[in-house]
Design a protein around this motif. Structure first.
Motif, short mmCIF file in Angstrom:
data_model
loop_
_atom_site.label_atom_id
_atom_site.label_comp_id
_atom_site.label_asym_id
_atom_site.label_seq_id
_atom_site.Cartn_x
_atom_site.Cartn_y
_atom_site.Cartn_z
N UNK A 197 -9.48 -7.32 47.27
CA UNK A 197 -9.12 -6.53 48.45
C UNK A 197 -8.95 -7.42 49.68
N UNK A 198 -9.76 -8.48 49.78
CA UNK A 198 -9.63 -9.38 50.92
C UNK A 198 -8.26 -10.05 50.93
N UNK A 235 -0.47 -9.34 53.56
CA UNK A 235 0.52 -8.56 54.33
C UNK A 235 0.37 -8.75 55.84
N UNK A 236 -0.86 -8.93 56.32
CA UNK A 236 -1.05 -9.17 57.75
C UNK A 236 -0.40 -10.48 58.17
N UNK A 249 2.60 -10.97 60.84
CA UNK A 249 2.50 -11.90 61.97
C UNK A 249 3.73 -12.80 62.03
N UNK A 250 4.12 -13.37 60.91
CA UNK A 250 5.28 -14.25 60.90
C UNK A 250 6.55 -13.49 61.30
N UNK A 251 6.71 -12.28 60.76
CA UNK A 251 7.89 -11.48 61.09
C UNK A 251 7.90 -11.12 62.58
N UNK A 293 10.09 -14.29 57.20
CA UNK A 293 8.65 -14.42 57.00
C UNK A 293 8.34 -14.83 55.55
N UNK A 294 9.03 -14.22 54.61
CA UNK A 294 8.85 -14.57 53.20
C UNK A 294 9.22 -16.03 52.95
#
Length: 201
Positions: free
Chosen positions: A128-129, A135-136, A140-142, A164-165
């Motif tokens: 879960x971490x 995704x966060x 951020x990058x996007x 971002x990818x």
């Protein structure tokens, strides 16, 4: 007659000390070497002290990886920028270079991340971490790409999510060859700068 005042215990500092010891062991020997006794010896505390702060090994592992993320955040908070605040390009470059094992601290962080990955597949809490954190990072990058577009520094037809990818994929791919000595940290950094030079106009 003087009265003895009980010393206040900094519980976070104690937990962080234990987490540091665990991360050192993981980076050097892998997760297989982790035990309460081994971590206690590395941290210079008793096994009972560790059991006082952590109910089980999985709880300790989860805290240690969150502590590592906190260390990265602290580096960001302590960073100084020429203009006081980072430009979108400066922020993008900083985030991307943090993923490259270009010194002892970041090499430890990279090795820990690799070691944890296999454990995450079978451990829902650890998984879960990662599932929450990645995704966060993409967002951020996007968002930084969008900010650069709004400032006129990146062409408006570039897709922020796709960039971002690509940015993360480029940075993430540098780790194995750097750790194995196939490429130098300077070459990895040059690859990041090369792409940023083409992304920013």
């Amino acid at each position: 007659m003087p009265v003895d005042v009980p010393r206040q215990v900094d519980h976070k500092a104690r937990r962080d000390q234990i987490a540091e010891a665990l991360l050192d062991i993981v980076a050097e020997h892998g997760l297989e070497a982790i035990s309460v006794r081994a971590v206690a010896a590395q941290a210079g505390v008793s096994a009972g002290r560790i059991q006082h702060y952590f109910a089980n090994k999985d709880e300790l592992l989860a805290y240690a990886i969150e502590y590592q993320d906190w260390l990265v955040q602290q580096r960001w908070n302590e960073q100084t920028w020429p203009e006081g605040e980072p430009t979108p390009r400066e922020a993008l470059r900083w985030v991307l270079l943090e993923t490259i094992p270009r010194d002892d601290r970041r090499r430890r962080e990279w090795l820990v991340g690799v070691a944890y990955l296999i454990r995450m597949l079978a451990n829902p809490k650890l998984r879960a971490l990662y599932v929450d954190g990645l995704p966060r990072l993409y967002r951020l990058l996007a968002d930084l790409v969008r900010a650069a577009q709004e400032a006129g520094d990146i062409a408006p037809d570039r897709d922020p999510e796709m960039e971002a990818e690509l940015l993360f994929g480029l940075a993430d791919s540098q780790g194995p060859p750097v750790v194995l000595g196939v490429r130098t940290p300077e070459q990895a950094t040059a690859a990041i700068d090369y792409y940023l030079d083409h992304l920013f106009r």
